[in-house]
Each structure stands twice: as C-alpha cells, then as structure tokens.
Design a protein around this motif. Structure first.
Motif, PDB file in Angstrom:
ATOM      1  N   ILE A  48       2.580   4.512   3.716  1.00  0.00           N
ATOM      2  CA  ILE A  48       3.852   3.812   3.480  1.00  0.00           C
ATOM      3  C   ILE A  48       3.668   2.695   2.463  1.00  0.00           C
ATOM      4  CG2 ILE A  48       5.575   2.305   4.557  1.00  0.00           C
ATOM      5  CD1 ILE A  48       5.311   4.021   7.080  1.00  0.00           C
ATOM      6  N   LEU A  49       2.551   1.986   2.568  1.00  0.00           N
ATOM      7  CA  LEU A  49       2.288   0.908   1.608  1.00  0.00           C
ATOM      8  C   LEU A  49       2.198   1.448   0.191  1.00  0.00           C
ATOM      9  CD1 LEU A  49      -0.282  -1.238   3.613  1.00  0.00           C
ATOM     10  CD2 LEU A  49       1.961  -2.000   2.791  1.00  0.00           C
ATOM     11  N   LYS A  50       1.630   2.645   0.032  1.00  0.00           N
ATOM     12  CA  LYS A  50       1.559   3.236  -1.313  1.00  0.00           C
ATOM     13  C   LYS A  50       2.965   3.498  -1.856  1.00  0.00           C
ATOM     14  CE  LYS A  50      -1.320   6.684  -0.474  1.00  0.00           C
ATOM     15  NZ  LYS A  50      -2.227   7.836  -0.716  1.00  0.00           N
ATOM     16  N   ASN A  51       3.850   3.969  -0.996  1.00  0.00           N
ATOM     17  CA  ASN A  51       5.231   4.204  -1.431  1.00  0.00           C
ATOM     18  C   ASN A  51       5.932   2.899  -1.795  1.00  0.00           C
ATOM     19  OD1 ASN A  51       4.987   6.969  -0.993  1.00  0.00           O
ATOM     20  ND2 ASN A  51       5.762   6.852   1.106  1.00  0.00           N
ATOM     21  N   LEU A  52       5.720   1.865  -0.992  1.00  0.00           N
ATOM     22  CA  LEU A  52       6.357   0.575  -1.247  1.00  0.00           C
ATOM     23  C   LEU A  52       5.805  -0.075  -2.513  1.00  0.00           C
ATOM     24  CD1 LEU A  52       6.591  -0.878   2.384  1.00  0.00           C
ATOM     25  CD2 LEU A  52       8.344   0.347   1.072  1.00  0.00           C
ATOM     26  N   LEU A  53       4.532   0.177  -2.798  1.00  0.00           N
ATOM     27  CA  LEU A  53       3.949  -0.318  -4.053  1.00  0.00           C
ATOM     28  C   LEU A  53       4.642   0.330  -5.245  1.00  0.00           C
ATOM     29  CD1 LEU A  53       0.146  -0.330  -3.141  1.00  0.00           C
ATOM     30  CD2 LEU A  53       1.446  -2.315  -3.945  1.00  0.00           C
ATOM     31  N   LYS A  54       4.885   1.638  -5.153  1.00  0.00           N
ATOM     32  CA  LYS A  54       5.554   2.339  -6.245  1.00  0.00           C
ATOM     33  C   LYS A  54       6.964   1.809  -6.471  1.00  0.00           C
ATOM     34  CE  LYS A  54       3.068   6.724  -5.604  1.00  0.00           C
ATOM     35  NZ  LYS A  54       3.204   8.148  -5.210  1.00  0.00           N
ATOM     36  N   SER A  59       3.161  -5.863  -3.213  1.00  0.00           N
ATOM     37  CA  SER A  59       2.063  -5.990  -4.172  1.00  0.00           C
ATOM     38  C   SER A  59       0.765  -6.238  -3.398  1.00  0.00           C
ATOM     39  CB  SER A  59       2.322  -7.136  -5.157  1.00  0.00           C
ATOM     40  OG  SER A  59       2.516  -8.357  -4.469  1.00  0.00           O
ATOM     41  N   PHE A  60      -0.348  -6.195  -4.099  1.00  0.00           N
ATOM     42  CA  PHE A  60      -1.639  -6.406  -3.421  1.00  0.00           C
ATOM     43  C   PHE A  60      -2.595  -7.157  -4.331  1.00  0.00           C
ATOM     44  CE2 PHE A  60      -2.608  -2.751  -5.991  1.00  0.00           C
ATOM     45  CZ  PHE A  60      -3.958  -2.885  -6.292  1.00  0.00           C
ATOM     46  N   TYR A  61      -3.651  -7.655  -3.725  1.00  0.00           N
ATOM     47  CA  TYR A  61      -4.746  -8.246  -4.497  1.00  0.00           C
ATOM     48  C   TYR A  61      -6.037  -7.940  -3.754  1.00  0.00           C
ATOM     49  CZ  TYR A  61      -4.671 -12.052  -1.065  1.00  0.00           C
ATOM     50  OH  TYR A  61      -4.714 -12.782   0.103  1.00  0.00           O
ATOM     51  N   PRO A  62      -7.133  -7.769  -4.504  1.00  0.00           N
ATOM     52  CA  PRO A  62      -8.404  -7.456  -3.839  1.00  0.00           C
ATOM     53  C   PRO A  62      -8.981  -8.690  -3.143  1.00  0.00           C
ATOM     54  CG  PRO A  62      -8.719  -7.637  -6.205  1.00  0.00           C
ATOM     55  CD  PRO A  62      -7.243  -7.757  -5.967  1.00  0.00           C
ATOM     56  N   LYS A  63      -9.516  -8.474  -1.979  1.00  0.00           N
ATOM     57  CA  LYS A  63     -10.215  -9.538  -1.247  1.00  0.00           C
ATOM     58  C   LYS A  63     -11.495  -8.930  -0.704  1.00  0.00           C
ATOM     59  CE  LYS A  63      -9.534 -13.120   2.235  1.00  0.00           C
ATOM     60  NZ  LYS A  63      -8.600 -13.703   3.227  1.00  0.00           N
ATOM     61  N   GLY A  64     -12.577  -9.190  -1.437  1.00  0.00           N
ATOM     62  CA  GLY A  64     -13.825  -8.512  -1.139  1.00  0.00           C
ATOM     63  C   GLY A  64     -13.716  -7.054  -1.512  1.00  0.00           C
ATOM     64  N   LYS A  65     -14.067  -6.192  -0.601  1.00  0.00           N
ATOM     65  CA  LYS A  65     -13.977  -4.754  -0.851  1.00  0.00           C
ATOM     66  C   LYS A  65     -12.643  -4.156  -0.384  1.00  0.00           C
ATOM     67  CE  LYS A  65     -18.965  -3.972  -0.506  1.00  0.00           C
ATOM     68  NZ  LYS A  65     -20.057  -3.207   0.173  1.00  0.00           N
ATOM     69  N   ARG A  66     -11.763  -5.004   0.126  1.00  0.00           N
ATOM     70  CA  ARG A  66     -10.511  -4.498   0.676  1.00  0.00           C
ATOM     71  C   ARG A  66      -9.308  -5.070  -0.059  1.00  0.00           C
ATOM     72  NH1 ARG A  66     -11.562  -4.783   7.252  1.00  0.00           N
ATOM     73  NH2 ARG A  66     -13.399  -3.405   7.268  1.00  0.00           N
ATOM     74  N   ALA A  71       4.554  -8.992   0.612  1.00  0.00           N
ATOM     75  CA  ALA A  71       5.897  -8.497   0.313  1.00  0.00           C
ATOM     76  C   ALA A  71       6.503  -9.268  -0.848  1.00  0.00           C
ATOM     77  CB  ALA A  71       6.788  -8.629   1.552  1.00  0.00           C
ATOM     78  N   GLU A  72       7.181  -8.549  -1.746  1.00  0.00           N
ATOM     79  CA  GLU A  72       7.937  -9.216  -2.799  1.00  0.00           C
ATOM     80  C   GLU A  72       9.182  -9.863  -2.183  1.00  0.00           C
ATOM     81  OE1 GLU A  72       7.197  -9.543  -6.015  1.00  0.00           O
ATOM     82  OE2 GLU A  72       5.270  -8.503  -5.709  1.00  0.00           O
TER      83      GLU A  72
END
Length: 248
Positions: A48-54, A59-66, A71-72
């Motif tokens: 679902i997050l992949k769909n919401l990103l599209k 949005s996301f940001y890297p934090k370490g390896k994850r 939410a916008e």
C-alpha cells in the motif's frame, strides 16, 4: 459522509486511507510501526505504501538500512481532486466530440425498433434520466406523458428531485392525467380525462421522440418499464397525443 467515503471518490481503498491516517498520527515511522498503528499486516502495508508513494501523498527518507515514511499534507488531496476533475472534463470533451460519434457509427442500423426492459427503482431512475437527457437534446426541449392517478406516488420515488432537474434544464412537459389529482409544476401543462373503470390501473407513458417509455407497477408496487426507440412509433404516439390534447 466520512473520510473513507469521500476519499473513495478519489479512488482510495479503505486500507489506503487507514495507512495514510496512521502516518498522519505517527509523523514519521517504519513499516513495522505503520502496520501496528493501522492494524494491517506488514506485507500488505508495504504494498500500500508503494501505491501511496506513486500517488504523491506519502514520501520517505532512508534511516540506516531502512526507509521511514511520512504523510504529505492533507492539502495534497485537493490537488488530486483537481487533477481528477480536469481529466474527467477532458474525457467528457473527447466523448462528446470524438468517441460517441465514432461508437454511433459502429452501431448496426437495421431499422427495427430497439426495445429495452427495466425493473425496480434503479431501472425506473434510469428511464427518467433517459427522458430528461433525450428531451434536453431535442429541438423542442419537451416531451409528453400520460399519467394515471395510481402510479403518481411511486413514479418519482427513486428520483425525488426529477421535477427540479427538469425545470433546471428548461424542459417542458405536457401531461394528460388519467384520473383526478396531479400537482402543477413550472414548465408544465396538464389536462385531465376520466379514468372510468380503470381507476386502479397504474401506468405512465412518456413520449419523447425518437423514444417512448411505458412504466407500470407489478404486484407489491414493483415498478417495471419498457423503452422503445423507434421514430415511427414515437411519432405515431405523439400524433395521437396531440389530437387528444386539442380535444380536451
């Protein structure tokens, strides 16, 4: 109307709304935290997050390896609504100018009347909308009806604002009422004939060339309708209506 019902108009599924609302509550969060907050399993949350990103509302940001997600602003939803509205306007223009003419050219023209059957309140609503849409495109912007006393309280049950829509679209109607009663309304003329021995019969006949519709009630006040698309038949009915109208 609740949030999910409104966002469903923008093609958001219920679980997508749950994920978005969970993110608004959390601020920024990992997939595990989002899944826990929303009550949706991690695998589904990730998809679902992949769909919401599209769609641009997450949005996301890297934090370490994850990845951590956020939410916008909810105002982003207004942009999506405006984009959809513009796409619908563009699609409507293409339908009117290109697609519908092309599809009509594909229809076989056998010269035989087309007959369609409708049942229930949803079916009657479709017929009433067809009357307005067809009359709206006609040169006279009008139609004629025979309406019996027994059907009146059931006819507009599925479309209570029918008369308001008719007046708003500047469509006139002439009605020959079978039996007493019937309300006066703007852009309408009404004459009456005695129902004689047929007082209990529920019927409604609309003449709106090149179509005519016949609506009646079956057992249990269940409405049914037949719509015939035939220039010859509708014009014959209109001629007989005009003759009777002049005699009343």
């Amino acid at each position: 109307m609740n949030i999910k019902q409104v966002l469903a108009q923008l093609d958001f599924e219920a679980r997508e709304v749950d994920i978005y609302c969970a993110l608004l509550t959390l601020g920024t969060a990992s997939i595990r935290d989002i899944a826990e907050q929303s009550g949706i399993n991690r695998g589904t949350t990730h998809e679902i997050l992949k769909n919401l990103l599209k769609r641009g509302i997450v949005s996301f940001y890297p934090k370490g390896k994850r990845r951590h997600f956020c939410a916008e602003s909810p105002e982003k939803l207004i942009e999506l609504a405006n984009d959809k509205q513009e796409k619908l306007r563009s699609a409507t223009r293409q339908l009117v100018h290109d697609v519908i003419p092309d599809l009509n050219r594909m229809r076989s023209d056998t010269g035989s009347p087309q007959v369609k059957y409708y049942e229930g309140d949803d079916g009657i609503e479709s017929v009433l909308k067809d009357i307005l849409n067809t009359a709206d495109k006609s040169e006279s912007r009008s139609y004629d009806v025979y309406s019996s006393k027994a059907i009146r309280k059931y006819l507009y049950r599925p479309f209570p604002h029918y008369t308001l829509q008719r007046v708003k679209r500047n469509i006139r109607v002439r009605a020959i009422a079978i039996g007493e009663g019937g309300e006066d309304a703007p852009l309408s003329e009404r004459k009456w004939i005695d129902d004689g021995d047929a007082g209990g019969q529920a019927s409604y006949v609309a003449i709106y060339p090149p179509k005519c519709a016949m609506i009646s009630l079956q057992e249990g006040n269940y409405p049914t309708a037949v719509v015939i698309e035939s220039a010859a038949i509708s014009q014959a009915l209109k001629l007989s209506f005009n003759t009777l109208w002049m005699l009343l």
